[in-house]
Design a protein around this motif. Structure first.
Motif, PDB file in Angstrom:
ATOM      1  N   ASP A 217       0.803  -1.220   0.000  1.00  0.00           N
ATOM      2  CA  ASP A 217       0.000   0.000   0.000  1.00  0.00           C
ATOM      3  C   ASP A 217       0.839   1.274   0.000  1.00  0.00           C
ATOM      4  O   ASP A 217       0.296   2.378  -0.126  1.00  0.00           O
ATOM      5  N   LEU A 218       2.159   1.138   0.132  1.00  0.00           N
ATOM      6  CA  LEU A 218       2.992   2.334   0.244  1.00  0.00           C
ATOM      7  C   LEU A 218       2.938   3.249  -0.986  1.00  0.00           C
ATOM      8  O   LEU A 218       2.907   4.473  -0.833  1.00  0.00           O
ATOM      9  N   PRO A 219       2.958   2.726  -2.219  1.00  0.00           N
ATOM     10  CA  PRO A 219       2.886   3.652  -3.359  1.00  0.00           C
ATOM     11  C   PRO A 219       1.620   4.506  -3.336  1.00  0.00           C
ATOM     12  O   PRO A 219       1.668   5.715  -3.632  1.00  0.00           O
ATOM     13  N   TYR A 220       0.493   3.911  -2.989  1.00  0.00           N
ATOM     14  CA  TYR A 220      -0.768   4.655  -2.877  1.00  0.00           C
ATOM     15  C   TYR A 220      -0.680   5.689  -1.752  1.00  0.00           C
ATOM     16  O   TYR A 220      -1.101   6.847  -1.913  1.00  0.00           O
ATOM     17  N   PHE A 221      -0.108   5.290  -0.625  1.00  0.00           N
ATOM     18  CA  PHE A 221       0.007   6.195   0.512  1.00  0.00           C
ATOM     19  C   PHE A 221       0.901   7.395   0.174  1.00  0.00           C
ATOM     20  O   PHE A 221       0.520   8.554   0.392  1.00  0.00           O
TER      21      PHE A 221
END
Length: 282
Positions: A194-198
């Protein structure tokens, strides 16, 4: 750990995954970062001794899916998601709310937009940098993170972001926390997806959000601003400290730093129960 009951809720542009444990008045937990409901696993049973504890994955993360994966994210829409969960699980009474980090930003907006639905909010280190006197520096940081993400990718952008959270002049970065327990370490691996979205959509939107401080002043009796006792001087600490002084309310210190919920779960849960019971804590 008690297995929660789970459900899904259709909201505008997304389907939310939520989990519920315990009995009593509703306590809604809004996670920050990419943790989702799993970030509360170590404290949920403790809190459920006194409350019906509900948590959900924010839209676009983990099991809460977006209708349009490329949709821009807005604080007001995330706060409305929290409102929809409240309306589902506590339609007849306002609820207690806890939010951490970016989740605390959504919770602050929920309090100002719908105070009739929030009995009390504990907001732990909301990075509301727009309230700070040096907000322009933090806008520049957000821009650098975005530029780095687009040009070089995720990990270089995370390095720029982490450097911007450090204490002034602290080349070693934020205070080191204790080692993560195995369950938390495994969860950290799962949330990497989920880091790229965050970084790409949550950070620029949420850290550009300016709360209605005058509205918060009028609602300050329903708001507890909290920080990690090991976070002093770091960027996530400063907005809560500034707002507490501006609003004339105590600043509550929880165990650990920005991630004290993960590194000191039992002590953190105890501090949260105390804050919820009293409205303020030492």
């Amino acid at each position: 750990m008690t297995e929660p009951s789970t459900g899904s809720l259709r909201v505008n542009g997304a389907t939310l995954h939520y989990e519920v444990r315990g009995r009593g008045p509703l306590l809604l937990l809004i996670p920050g970062g990419t943790g989702g409901t799993a970030s509360f696993d170590a404290v949920a049973d403790q809190l459920a001794t006194e409350y019906t504890v509900a948590a959900y994955d924010p839209r676009g993360m983990s099991r809460s899916t977006l209708d349009d994966p490329e949709a821009e994210q807005r604080v007001a829409e995330h706060a409305d998601d929290a409102l929809r969960v409240l309306d589902l699980l506590s339609p007849g009474a306002p609820a207690r709310v806890f939010g951490s980090s970016s989740g605390a930003i959504a919770a602050v907006h929920l309090l100002t937009a719908r105070p009739d639905r929030v009995a009390h909010l504990v907001a732990h280190e909301p990075p509301l940098v727009e309230v700070l006197p040096d907000a322009a520096e933090h806008r520049a940081l957000i821009a650098r993170v975005g530029d780095t993400f687009r040009a070089q990718g995720l990990m270089p952008a995370m390095s720029v972001f982490a450097a911007g959270l450090r204490k002034d002049g602290d080349s070693a970065g934020p205070r080191a926390e204790v080692a993560l327990p195995p369950q938390a370490a495994a969860r950290a691996e799962r949330t990497m997806a989920d880091l790229p979205y965050f970084v790409g959509r949550i950070v620029p939107s949420f850290m550009s959000y300016a709360p209605d401080v005058h509205r918060l002043q009028a609602l300050s009796d329903r708001l507890t601003l909290a920080c990690g006792q090991d976070s002093r001087g770091e960027l996530p600490y400063r907005p809560a400290e500034f707002l507490a002084e501006r609003l004339g309310t105590p600043l509550v210190h929880f165990p650990g730093g920005h991630t004290g919920l993960t590194t000191h779960p039992a002590e953190f849960g105890e501090a949260l129960l105390k804050a919820l019971a009293s409205g303020t804590a030492g």
